[in-house]
Design an enzyme around this catalytic site. Structure first.
Site, PDB file in Angstrom:
ATOM      1  CG  ASP A   1      -1.879   1.123   1.300  1.00  0.00           C
ATOM      2  OD1 ASP A   1      -1.593   2.176   0.700  1.00  0.00           O
ATOM      3  OD2 ASP A   1      -2.924   0.977   1.965  1.00  0.00           O
TER       4      ASP A   1
ATOM      5  CE  LYS B   1      -7.095   8.651   2.602  1.00  0.00           C
ATOM      6  NZ  LYS B   1      -6.691   7.321   3.010  1.00  0.00           N
TER       7      LYS B   1
HETATM    8  C1  LIG Z   1      -7.271   6.061   3.239  1.00  0.00           C
HETATM    9  C2  LIG Z   1      -6.413   4.862   3.136  1.00  0.00           C
HETATM   10  C3  LIG Z   1      -6.909   3.658   2.605  1.00  0.00           C
HETATM   11  C4  LIG Z   1      -8.359   3.489   2.186  1.00  0.00           C
HETATM   12  O1  LIG Z   1      -8.682   4.260   1.105  1.00  0.00           O
HETATM   13  P1  LIG Z   1     -10.160   4.860   0.824  1.00  0.00           P
HETATM   14  O2  LIG Z   1      -9.955   5.653  -0.404  1.00  0.00           O
HETATM   15  O3  LIG Z   1     -10.547   5.657   2.027  1.00  0.00           O
HETATM   16  O4  LIG Z   1     -11.048   3.670   0.652  1.00  0.00           O
HETATM   17  C5  LIG Z   1      -6.033   2.592   2.481  1.00  0.00           C
HETATM   18  N1  LIG Z   1      -4.751   2.688   2.878  1.00  0.00           N
HETATM   19  C6  LIG Z   1      -4.246   3.813   3.398  1.00  0.00           C
HETATM   20  C7  LIG Z   1      -2.815   3.850   3.819  1.00  0.00           C
HETATM   21  C8  LIG Z   1      -5.053   4.933   3.554  1.00  0.00           C
HETATM   22  O5  LIG Z   1      -4.540   6.050   4.092  1.00  0.00           O
END
Ligand SMILES: *Cc1c(COP(=O)(O)O)cnc(C)c1O
Length: 379
Positions: free
Chosen positions: A170, A195
């Site tokens: 991720d 983000k």
């Molecule tokens: C926000 C986030 C997610 C999930 O993403 P969404 O767009 O809110 O579904 C997954 N991993 C990390 C590190 C995040 O900050």
């Protein structure tokens, strides 16, 4: 082509019909066929849409993979990857993953038959110890949230591959501008494009990039079969964000580094975590693995929980809000906000106390941001 050039030019061919330099947003749900099953490659917008294709193309290019699938949210991307596994398969992950990822594995995938094990230790050996012959995916996030620990992508990729598993990273916190997991051995890269990729706090989205084109077949099948796709407007907005990603990340890092240095030894700050500081336990790894240490800074405020709540209410430029990675600065109290669902004793044991705050440092003027934190600390 280098990163900045790809960010501006991949998936940006002028519209062949009109010459429009910015490709149009294709709002259509369907595509007119000249004869049954004779079409230009598009039939129905869940299965494929040119605006989404452009966004997928640029993100694949930036992560250095052959293909990308975009989704309606980061969790839809994550869910799709787990859905390509089968009941009885096993996933291992670092315990302090994004809360929604933990919830998905623990509450949704487990009842469906996918097992998951978690390690509280960031070392590659710790992952090896909890793997079984059923482990198909090793999942990690780096830097982690909110303690900003860094995990060694290359070493953990080697562990995963030696046991016949794939590594998914991720990359939401670092972005491809600062960290390239595929070049370090990852098989999948997952993003919450909500983000830094979108970057303007105005669109929810996700993406999954593969290192091996063969792995895209199952992902693409599930993207269409389960249907968690982003709409054309969302795809366009996220793509527009990508065009300035490299510039924004440079400024996020500069501002975060200045804030970290300014407040590291501050009289009102008990401790401060930022991978760009020599005091950080993973500083050397961050220097090796990342182009820059990112835009997130985590601090423990001196005093009790009330002192910390007071701080959270006094900042004027840092908005008290969940999420991160936008151009504007945000402040989060993980114990009460993003991490509230974790039992208090588990949270405390991990160091996510009631005095800990997480800053998503924006691209405002660093002097103003420092003054804002000073003001809030001295309340
Ligand atoms: C926000 C986030 C997610 C999930 O993403 P969404 O767009 O809110 O579904 C997954 N991993 C990390 C590190 C995040 O900050």
């Amino acid at each position: 082509m280098k990163f900045a050039t790809k960010a501006l030019h991949v998936g940006q061919d002028p519209d062949p019909a009109t010459g429009a330099t910015v490709p149009p947003i294709h709002v259509t749900t369907t595509y007119t066929q000249s004869a049954p099953a004779e079409h230009k490659g598009y039939e129905y917008s869940r299965s494929g849409n040119p605006t989404r294709d452009n966004f997928e193309a640029v993100l694949a290019a930036l992560e250095g993979g052959p293909a990308c699938a975009a989704f309606a949210s980061g969790l839809a991307a994550t869910n799709t990857l787990f859905n390509t596994l089968r009941p009885g398969d096993h996933v291992v992950a670092y315990a302090d993953v994004y809360g929604g990822t933990f919830r998905l594995l623990d509450q949704v995938m487990k009842p469906w038959g996918l097992d998951a094990s978690f390690t509280e230790d960031t070392s590659p050996d710790a992952f090896d110890r909890i793997m079984t012959e059923k482990t198909k995916i090793v999942w990690l996030e780096t830097p982690t949230n909110p303690l900003l620990r860094c995990l060694d992508i290359k070493a953990i990729a080697d562990v995963a591959h030696a046991r016949g598993a794939k590594l998914a990273v991720d990359n939401t916190f670092a972005t491809p501008a600062l960290q390239q997991p595929i070049a370090l051995g990852a098989d999948y890269v997952v993003h919450s494009t909500t983000k830094y990729i979108g970057g303007h706090s105005d669109v929810i989205g996700g993406a999954l990039i593969v290192a091996d084109e063969a792995d895209m077949e199952a992902v693409r099948y599930h993207q269409n079969a389960a249907g968690g796709v982003p709409g054309p407007f969302d795809s366009y907005l996220a793509h527009r964000g990508v065009k300035t990603l490299h510039i924004r990340m440079e400024r996020h890092v500069q501002n975060a580094q200045r804030i970290a240095q300014h407040f590291e030894k501050h009289a009102k700050v008990a401790s401060l975590y930022y991978p760009g500081l020599k005091s950080h336990p993973d500083h050397a790894l961050a220097e090796r693995q990342m182009v820059g240490p990112g835009g997130m800074v985590t601090m423990v405020i001196k005093g009790n929980a009330d002192d910390c709540f007071k701080f959270c209410k006094r900042t004027k430029l840092f908005s008290l809000a969940e999420s991160l990675g936008g151009v504007e600065s945000l402040l989060c109290h993980p114990a009460r906000m993003t991490h509230a669902s974790i039992p208090a004793e588990v949270r405390e044991a991990r160091g996510i106390t009631d005095s800990l705050v997480r800053l998503s440092v924006g691209i405002e003027d660093a002097d103003d941001l420092i003054a804002d934190i000073e003001y809030a600390l001295n309340g």
